[in-house]
Design an enzyme around this catalytic site. Structure first.
Site, PDB file in Angstrom:
ATOM      1  CD  GLU A 126      13.153   3.698   7.871  1.00  0.00           C
ATOM      2  OE1 GLU A 126      13.057   4.529   8.726  1.00  0.00           O
ATOM      3  OE2 GLU A 126      13.193   3.728   6.707  1.00  0.00           O
ATOM      4  CE  LYS A 183      -1.855   2.599   3.087  1.00  0.00           C
ATOM      5  NZ  LYS A 183      -1.880   4.032   2.292  1.00  0.00           N
ATOM      6  CD  GLU A 237      10.858  11.907  11.750  1.00  0.00           C
ATOM      7  OE1 GLU A 237       9.639  11.518  11.836  1.00  0.00           O
ATOM      8  OE2 GLU A 237      11.834  11.395  11.294  1.00  0.00           O
ATOM      9  CB  CYS A 263      13.307   8.523   8.120  1.00  0.00           C
ATOM     10  SG  CYS A 263      13.742   7.543   6.922  1.00  0.00           S
TER      11      CYS A 263
HETATM   12  P1  NAD Z   1       2.085   7.780   8.615  1.00  0.00           P
HETATM   13  O1  NAD Z   1       2.906   6.800   9.577  1.00  0.00           O
HETATM   14  O2  NAD Z   1       0.636   8.296   9.061  1.00  0.00           O
HETATM   15  O3  NAD Z   1       1.864   6.880   7.030  1.00  0.00           O
HETATM   16  C1  NAD Z   1       2.533   6.080   6.787  1.00  0.00           C
HETATM   17  C2  NAD Z   1       1.820   4.875   6.012  1.00  0.00           C
HETATM   18  O4  NAD Z   1       1.117   4.160   6.831  1.00  0.00           O
HETATM   19  C3  NAD Z   1       0.764   5.482   4.835  1.00  0.00           C
HETATM   20  O5  NAD Z   1       0.838   4.509   3.722  1.00  0.00           O
HETATM   21  C4  NAD Z   1      -0.660   5.631   5.579  1.00  0.00           C
HETATM   22  O6  NAD Z   1      -1.640   5.368   4.838  1.00  0.00           O
HETATM   23  C5  NAD Z   1      -0.369   4.197   6.461  1.00  0.00           C
HETATM   24  N1  NAD Z   1      -1.292   4.283   7.739  1.00  0.00           N
HETATM   25  C6  NAD Z   1      -1.600   5.328   8.420  1.00  0.00           C
HETATM   26  N2  NAD Z   1      -2.526   4.763   9.609  1.00  0.00           N
HETATM   27  C7  NAD Z   1      -2.220   3.443   9.612  1.00  0.00           C
HETATM   28  C8  NAD Z   1      -2.575   2.320  10.404  1.00  0.00           C
HETATM   29  N3  NAD Z   1      -3.244   2.815  11.534  1.00  0.00           N
HETATM   30  N4  NAD Z   1      -2.407   1.046  10.238  1.00  0.00           N
HETATM   31  C9  NAD Z   1      -1.705   0.802   8.922  1.00  0.00           C
HETATM   32  N5  NAD Z   1      -1.153   1.818   8.134  1.00  0.00           N
HETATM   33  C10 NAD Z   1      -1.504   3.224   8.510  1.00  0.00           C
HETATM   34  O7  NAD Z   1       2.868   9.003   8.286  1.00  0.00           O
HETATM   35  P2  NAD Z   1       2.466  10.452   7.783  1.00  0.00           P
HETATM   36  O8  NAD Z   1       1.159  10.621   8.624  1.00  0.00           O
HETATM   37  O9  NAD Z   1       2.213  10.232   6.465  1.00  0.00           O
HETATM   38  O10 NAD Z   1       3.287  11.096   8.206  1.00  0.00           O
HETATM   39  C11 NAD Z   1       3.439  11.679   9.669  1.00  0.00           C
HETATM   40  C12 NAD Z   1       4.804  11.637  10.086  1.00  0.00           C
HETATM   41  O11 NAD Z   1       5.354  10.432   9.890  1.00  0.00           O
HETATM   42  C13 NAD Z   1       5.852  12.629   9.538  1.00  0.00           C
HETATM   43  O12 NAD Z   1       5.736  13.669   9.960  1.00  0.00           O
HETATM   44  C14 NAD Z   1       7.179  11.876   9.831  1.00  0.00           C
HETATM   45  O13 NAD Z   1       7.495  12.401  11.092  1.00  0.00           O
HETATM   46  C15 NAD Z   1       6.958  10.447  10.006  1.00  0.00           C
HETATM   47  N6  NAD Z   1       7.286   9.598   8.601  1.00  0.00           N
HETATM   48  C16 NAD Z   1       8.506   8.925   8.501  1.00  0.00           C
HETATM   49  C17 NAD Z   1       8.711   8.504   7.435  1.00  0.00           C
HETATM   50  C18 NAD Z   1      10.091   7.368   7.411  1.00  0.00           C
HETATM   51  O14 NAD Z   1      10.497   7.291   6.240  1.00  0.00           O
HETATM   52  N7  NAD Z   1      10.668   7.075   8.502  1.00  0.00           N
HETATM   53  C19 NAD Z   1       8.256   8.583   6.039  1.00  0.00           C
HETATM   54  C20 NAD Z   1       7.160   9.392   6.529  1.00  0.00           C
HETATM   55  C21 NAD Z   1       6.740  10.109   7.472  1.00  0.00           C
END
Ligand code: NAD
Ligand code: MG
Length: 482
Positions: free
Chosen positions: A261, A187, A392, A295
Site C-alpha cells: 500500500e 516493524k 505526493e 496516502c
Molecule cells: P518509508 O517507505 O521510507 O518508510 C515506511 C516503513 O518502511 C518504515 O517502517 C521504514 O522503517 C521502513 N523501511 C524503510 N526502508 C526500508 C527498506 N529498504 N526495506 C524495508 N523497510 C524499509 O516512508 P517514509 O520515509 O517514512 O516516508 C516517505 C514518504 O513515503 C512520504 O513522504 C510519503 O510520500 C510516503 N508515505 C506513504 C504512506 C502511506 O500510507 N501510503 C505512509 C507514510 C509515508
C-alpha cells in the site's frame, strides 16, 4: 490580519497524568520484552516540542531472526492448530482491552506522532478496536467467506508500517493476519514506535500464546532484514513507493507473497451542483486531516469553473479559522508535522510552487517556535505538469485546478501514476456513478472524504500498490485458497 476571525479559545489540553512512557523500550519477541542483540537504541521525539520521549531498541538481522523463529514456533505449535473460534476469543479480548485503554493510546499517539488529540481520540483508536472486533468475528467463519474453497493460513507474516497512522496501520496488518491463523513479525516506523510497543503490552495482558505477535522496532535496515528473511512467507508493506519498489525487487523469485500500500495523489472533484459548504468542509478534511500525512489525502482539488470564485472565497475563510498548534489541545485542527525530515520535504515543495510563480494562500498565523510546523497551504491554477500536481507531498499543501466538463476532469484526475482514492461532490447520483466507474482509484468517496470502515476494502491501482486491506477482500491477502 485580513478576514481572519479571532476566536479566543482557552487552551483545553488533554491530561497526560494517566500515561506512562518508559525511558527505554525493548523488543517484543516470543512473548517477552528482550534487549536488542547489538545493544543499540534510537530516540523517538515529540515533534511538537522536539523533546525526546523514549529510547527504543534498534533491531538488527539477528533480532529479526529470533522474532521469525518465535513466530514460526507459535505458528506450527499453537496458532495454526487452534480452532478459529478460539483464535477469535483472543482477538475479541484484545479489541476490548484497547477500548478500555483508548485514552492512553490516544495520548501516546499524539505525543509521538504530532497528530491532534481529537483525531487520535475520535478516529484512530476507535478504528483500531473496530478493526480487531471486525476481524475477530471472521476467525471462525472463513469457510463462509470463501464458499467452495478451503482457506488455510499462509504462515509467518512480516509487516512493515509507516508513521502516519501508527497504531491503526498496526491494526490493519495484525488483525486480519491473526484472524486467518498466521503469526506476525511487525516493524513500526522509527519516528512513531510507542503505540505499537504499548500494543505489545496489551497483547501480553490479553494472554496471547508466546510468539503469535512479535514487535521489532528499528529503521529501514530492520525492515530489510524482515523482507530478506527466508523464514517469512508473506510481506505486507505500507509506505513510500520508493521502498515498495525495493521490496518488489527483493522478493522477486522467492515464494514470498506480497501486498503493498503505497502513495497517492487523489483528485477531489467539486461540481457546480454540489452543496458548497459541505464541499468546503470535505476539502479541508481531505487535505488537512492528519496534517496531510495521509496516502489517500485529497491533495489535488478540481473545481468546476462556474463556482470556482465563490468556493475559493469560502475555502480561504474556512482555512483562516483552523487552529494550528499543540496536538494535545482538544481545539487543535492541525498538529505538528511528523518529523524534521518530512517538514523539509514539504517546505521544498512550497518553495517550488513559489518558484513556479503560482498564487499561494496561507492564513496569517504564528506557528510555535519549537517543533515542526507547517501552515495550511493552497496553490491556485496549478498546471498538470507542475510537480505540485504530480508528486505526493504528504503535507498540508493543496494543488488546485479548475475544469469545465465531466470528461475533462476525468482525464485530468486519472492523469497520475497513482490510483488510491478520489472524492466527488455533486447533487446528482448519476454523476457520482459515472465518475466512480471511470476514475482509476481504489476508493471513491461521494459527498464525503476520508471515511474508513473495517468492513470496506481499501487499496490502490497502479503505483499506489496492490492488494486490499479490510473487508472480505482483505482476508484473501492472508489466506491460501484451495
Ligand atoms: P518509508 O517507505 O521510507 O518508510 C515506511 C516503513 O518502511 C518504515 O517502517 C521504514 O522503517 C521502513 N523501511 C524503510 N526502508 C526500508 C527498506 N529498504 N526495506 C524495508 N523497510 C524499509 O516512508 P517514509 O520515509 O517514512 O516516508 C516517505 C514518504 O513515503 C512520504 O513522504 C510519503 O510520500 C510516503 N508515505 C506513504 C504512506 C502511506 O500510507 N501510503 C505512509 C507514510 C509515508
Ligand atoms: Mg516520535
Amino acid at each position: 490580519m485580513g478576514n481572519q476571525t479571532n476566536w479566543n479559545w482557552d487552551p483545553a489540553p488533554e491530561s497526560t497524568d494517566h500515561v506512562k512512557i518508559k525511558e527505554q523500550y525493548q523488543l517484543f519477541i516470543g512473548g517477552r520484552f528482550v534487549k536488542p542483540a547489538n545493544g543499540e537504541y534510537f530516540e523517538t521525539v515529540n515533534p511538537a516540542n522536539e523533546k525526546v520521549l523514549a529510547k527504543v531498541a534498534l533491531a538488527d538481522a539477528a533480532d529479526v531472526d529470533k522474532a521469525v523463529k518465535a513466530a514460526r514456533k507459535a505458528y506450527s505449535n499453537v496458532w495454526s492448530k487452534m480452532s478459529g473460534a478460539e483464535r477469535g476469543k483472543y482477538i475479541f479480548r484484545l479489541a476490548r482491552l484497547i477500548q478500555e485503554r483508548a485514552r492512553e493510546f490516544a495520548v501516546i499517539e499524539s505525543l509521538d506522532g504530532g497528530k491532534p488529540i481529537r483525531e487520535s481520540r475520535d478516529v484512530d483508536i476507535p478504528l483500531v478496536s473496530a478493526h480487531f472486533f471486525y476481524h475477530a468475528g471472521w476467525a471462525d467463519k472463513l469457510e463462509y467467506a470463501f464458499p467452495n474453497k478451503k482457506p488455510s493460513p499462509i504462515g509467518v507474516v512480516g509487516q512493515i508500517i509507516p508513521w502516519n497512522f501508527p497504531l491503526l496501520m498496526a491494526a490493519w496488518k495484525i488483525a486480519p493476519a491473526l484472524a486467518c491463523g498466521n503469526t506476525v513479525v511487525l516493524k513500526p516506523a522509527e519516528s512513531t514506535p510507542l503505540t505499537a510497543l504499548k500494543l505489545a503490552e496489551v497483547i501480553k495482558d490479553a494472554g496471547f500464546p508466546d510468539g503469535v505477535v512479535n514487535i521489532v522496532t528499528g529503521d529501514g535496515g530492520t525492515g530489510e532484514a524482515i523482507v530478506n528473511h527466508p523464514g517469512i512467507d508473506k510481506i505486507a508493506f505500507t509506505g513510500s513507493t520508493e521502498v515498495g519498489k525495493k521490496i518488489i525487487r527483493a522478493t522477486a523469485g522467492t515464494n514470498k507473497k506480497l501486498t503493498l500500500e503505497l502513495g497517492g495523489k487523489a483528485a477531489n472533484i467539486v461540481f457546480e451542483d454540489a452543496a458548497l459548504d459541505q464541499a468546503v468542509d470535505g476539502i479541508v478534511e481531505g487535505i488537512y486531516f492528519n496534517q496531510g500525512h495521509v496516502c489517500c489525502a485529497g491533495s489535488r482539488l478540481f473545481v468546476q469553473e462556474g463556482i470556482a470564485e465563490k468556493l475559493f472565497r469560502r475555502l480561504k475563510h474556512r482555512i483562516n479559522q483552523l487552529i494550528v498548534g499543540d496536538p494535545l489541545d482538544k481545539n487543535t485542527d492541525i498538529g505538528a508535522i511528523n518529523s524534521k525530515g518530512q517538514l523539509k520535504t514539504i517546505q521544498a515543495y512550497i518553495k517550488q510552487g513559489k518558484k513556479e510563480g503560482l498564487e499561494m494562500f496561507q492564513p496569517e498565523i504564528a506557528l510555535p517556535k519549537k517543533g515542526y510546523w507547517c501552515a495550511p497551504t493552497l496553490f491556485f491554477d496549478v498546471a498538470q505538469s507542475s510537480v505540485l500536481a504530480k508528486e505526493e507531498i504528504f503535507g498540508p499543501v493543496l494543488a488546485i485546478q479548475t475544469f469545465r466538463t465531466v470528461d475533462e476532469v476525468i482525464a485530468k484526475a486519472n492523469n497520475t501514476p497513482y490510483g488510491l482514492s478520489a472524492g466527488v461532490w455533486t447533487d446528482k447520483g448519476s454523476k457520482v456513478f459515472n465518475l466512480t466507474s471511470q476514475l482509476k482509484a481504489g476508493v471513491v468517496w461521494a459527498n464525503t472524504y476520508n471515511k474508513f470502515d473495517p468492513t470496506s476494502p481499501f487499496g490502490g491501482y497502479k503505483e499506489s500498490g496492490f492488494g486490499r486491506e479490510g473487508g472480505v477482500h482483505g482476508l484473501e491477502a492472508y489466506l491460501n485458497l484451495n
